[in-house]
Design a protein around this motif. Structure first.
Motif, PDB file in Angstrom:
ATOM      1  N   SER A   1       4.963   0.175   1.072  1.00 26.03           N
ATOM      2  CA  SER A   1       5.373   1.526   1.450  1.00 26.03           C
ATOM      3  C   SER A   1       4.429   2.553   0.829  1.00 26.03           C
ATOM      4  CB  SER A   1       6.807   1.792   0.979  1.00 26.03           C
ATOM      5  OG  SER A   1       6.872   1.735  -0.445  1.00 26.03           O
TER       6      SER A   1
ATOM      7  N   SER B   1       6.002   1.530  -5.363  1.00 27.47           N
ATOM      8  CA  SER B   1       6.031   1.239  -3.933  1.00 27.47           C
ATOM      9  C   SER B   1       6.783  -0.077  -3.714  1.00 27.47           C
ATOM     10  CB  SER B   1       4.602   1.129  -3.404  1.00 27.47           C
ATOM     11  OG  SER B   1       4.578   0.686  -2.069  1.00 27.47           O
ATOM     12  N   THR B   2       7.286  -0.279  -2.526  1.00 30.66           N
ATOM     13  CA  THR B   2       7.986  -1.523  -2.192  1.00 30.66           C
ATOM     14  C   THR B   2       7.182  -2.309  -1.159  1.00 30.66           C
ATOM     15  OG1 THR B   2       9.254  -0.387  -0.459  1.00 30.66           O
ATOM     16  CG2 THR B   2      10.239  -0.506  -2.662  1.00 30.66           C
ATOM     17  N   ASP B   3       7.414  -3.662  -1.148  1.00 29.45           N
ATOM     18  CA  ASP B   3       6.663  -4.533  -0.249  1.00 29.45           C
ATOM     19  C   ASP B   3       7.533  -5.739   0.099  1.00 29.45           C
ATOM     20  OD1 ASP B   3       3.993  -5.221   1.016  1.00 29.45           O
ATOM     21  OD2 ASP B   3       4.304  -6.992  -0.219  1.00 29.45           O
TER      22      ASP B   3
ATOM     23  N   GLY C   1       0.104   8.666   1.066  1.00 34.88           N
ATOM     24  CA  GLY C   1       1.350   9.358   0.763  1.00 34.88           C
ATOM     25  C   GLY C   1       1.107  10.839   0.555  1.00 34.88           C
TER      26      GLY C   1
ATOM     27  N   SER D   1      -1.291   0.394   1.582  1.00 36.91           N
ATOM     28  CA  SER D   1      -0.302   1.291   2.167  1.00 36.91           C
ATOM     29  C   SER D   1      -0.970   2.483   2.834  1.00 36.91           C
ATOM     30  CB  SER D   1       0.660   1.793   1.085  1.00 36.91           C
ATOM     31  OG  SER D   1      -0.005   2.730   0.248  1.00 36.91           O
TER      32      SER D   1
ATOM     33  N   THR E   1       4.900   8.389  -2.032  1.00 37.21           N
ATOM     34  CA  THR E   1       5.241   9.765  -1.640  1.00 37.21           C
ATOM     35  C   THR E   1       5.820  10.574  -2.786  1.00 37.21           C
ATOM     36  OG1 THR E   1       7.437   9.030  -0.917  1.00 37.21           O
ATOM     37  CG2 THR E   1       5.670   9.051   0.734  1.00 37.21           C
TER      38      THR E   1
END
Length: 510
Positions: A269, A291-293, A345, A342, A272
């Motif tokens: 992600s 961040s996520t994955d 952001g 990603s 941001t």
């Protein structure tokens, strides 16, 4: 009928072990029974604090950070009985490291035998177990944030938690070895380990899982899920059983696993939540939420004005080397194990402060109001030009006149006293005359054209002029000798031109 007393005896032994008093008695962040947001009982030269973000047990752990003045130690003293055995268990891991390697370790314990120096390895929590015998009523546990070679380095960090110091009972028999270890469901990033329960004369309390010889987990049951592996990579796993007295079983069977090739194409992600704090004249501190994955984020890419400047693993980055009173735009992108990056952001725009610390004087900032030319010295690591940008390789170039009360020239060449050496070859005056007729200037000195094209070196020119003065001195001495010789010859000739009477009068003179 005999089985009842034996069962009661086993239950008593288990009860005694489970109720053993922990000699780590203070209420602090590393305590098991009475955890508190403090470091009571622990001391040392390092900067010691309670930490709520890196706990292994409960809500807090103890963090120790080295200082630049040999502050590397974290110590704890417990009450003991001489000759009694104790099992000391400490969970520990490496934090941020400035030195490479910092080599944190349990070392230089006193008041006990059976201890050996043990390095703290890895940024994952691991349990370190020490079986010792007290030789003092106040044994000392000592932990170093780094080795002696880095004693003047600040910032090397370790964490400890879940500390227990238990008096050892009569149980010295280790559990049986785990010989039924198996792996199933292996993927690109993990596998599932399982085994049959180990047996013990009193009771098994847990297990230690090892990957390539390094402990990675301490499950209570007979299964463990391994994550964070790399695709298409081989690993070796073993498991050891542990009983309540701290006895560890022998090594059992080894399971070799090769992860599958990953097909991860999903990027993490976007970042941001990027923010900047603590901006100075030369730097700023960036931070963001993780961040996520779908599998896992392995790191980040930091960009300044569209150019990548760093690849941190964590969610913070310190930016340095900025110019004062200047605007910058920062962004961060996340990266996963498959190399997926990603999307962009949010962008953080930062303007550095107008002052703060020593400011280099350059053609870009010389006219800024924040630059005070009269209040500071000027230091130039390279060349310095005044009135010109072409220094022609010289350390200082001035386009104009220079006024000074005193100028000292430190020559790097020989001073011309060598002219007075016996073997010095001096031009004859006839040779000097021919050179002047042919060239139009003195031998050994630059011509007018050379001075026009190249200028003159003041120190070198003074040396050349002194050389000419010393040569002229030699010419004068030669001429003086010739004059005196001619005077003697003249007097001898005069003797032959006088009358006998004059010769008699002057006889006493010659």
């Amino acid at each position: 009928m005999k089985s009842v007393p034996l069962l009661l005896l086993a239950m008593c032994l288990i009860s005694t072990q489970m109720g053993a008093q922990n000699a780590h008695t203070h209420a602090n962040a590393a305590s098991i029974e009475n955890e508190a947001n403090s470091v009571t009982g622990w001391s040392g030269g390092a900067v010691i604090s309670s930490d709520a973000s890196e706990s292994q047990h409960g809500s807090f752990s103890i963090r120790a950070v080295s200082t630049a003045s040999n502050g590397r130690t974290l110590t704890y003293t417990y009450n003991a009985q001489i000759g009694v055995q104790y099992t000391i268990r400490i969970w520990a891991k490496e934090g941020p490291q400035v030195s490479n390697p910092a080599a944190p370790a349990f070392a230089v314990w006193s008041g006990m035998t059976g201890f050996t120096t043990t390095l703290i390895r890895g940024t994952d929590w691991a349990e370190y177990v020490f079986n010792v015998t007290a030789t003092s009523t106040s044994p000392l546990i000592r932990i170093y944030t780094s080795n002696a070679a880095t004693s003047s380095t600040a910032g090397n960090t370790i964490f400890i938690d879940n500390v227990s110091i238990l008096r050892v009972n009569s149980d010295s028999a280790p559990p049986s070895a785990v010989t039924t270890l198996a792996a199933t469901g292996t993927t690109a990033t993990g596998t599932q380990l399982s085994w049959s329960a180990s047996t013990d004369n009193i009771g098994v309390t847990g297990y230690q899982v090892f990957r390539n010889g390094t402990q990675i987990g301490t499950p209570v049951g007979t299964a463990y899920t391994v994550t964070g592996l790399t695709q298409s990579t081989s690993y070796a796993f073993t498991v050891r059983a542990v009983d309540a007295a701290g006895n560890v079983s022998a090594a059992g069977n080894t399971v070799n696993v090769t992860t599958t090739q990953g097909t991860d194409s999903a990027p993490p992600s976007a970042v941001t939540t990027l923010t900047a704090t603590g901006t100075t004249a030369t730097g700023t501190q960036l931070s963001w939420s993780a961040s996520t994955d779908n599998i896992g984020v392995t790191g980040y890419q930091v960009f300044r004005n569209g150019t990548q400047i760093g690849t941190p693993v964590g969610t913070a980055y310190t930016v340095t080397g900025l110019t004062q009173s200047t605007s910058y735009a920062f962004t961060v992108r996340a990266v996963d194990a498959a190399g997926n990056v990603s999307a962009a952001g949010n962008t953080v725009n930062v303007t550095t402060q107008g002052s703060g610390g020593i400011v280099d004087y350059t053609s870009q900032n010389a006219n800024l109001a924040s630059v005070d030319w009269q209040a500071r010295n000027v230091f130039a690591a390279q060349t310095l030009g005044i009135g010109t940008t072409d220094t022609q390789g010289y350390a200082l170039a001035v386009a104009g006149n220079v006024l000074a009360e005193s100028v000292k020239i430190a020559l790097q060449t020989n001073w011309p006293d060598y002219v007075f050496d016996k073997d010095y070859s001096l031009y004859s005056l006839e040779e000097v005359e021919r050179f002047i007729i042919e060239k139009g200037y003195l031998p050994g000195l630059p011509s007018a054209d050379e001075v026009k094209d190249n200028g003159i070196d003041v120190g070198e020119m003074n040396a050349l002029l002194l050389k000419k003065i010393e040569e002229i001195t030699l010419y004068v001495i030669q001429q003086d000798k010739k004059i005196k010789e001619l005077e003697k010859k003249g007097k001898r000739l005069e003797f032959f031109h006088v009358t006998p009477e004059q010769r008699k009068r002057n006889k006493s003179t010659y």
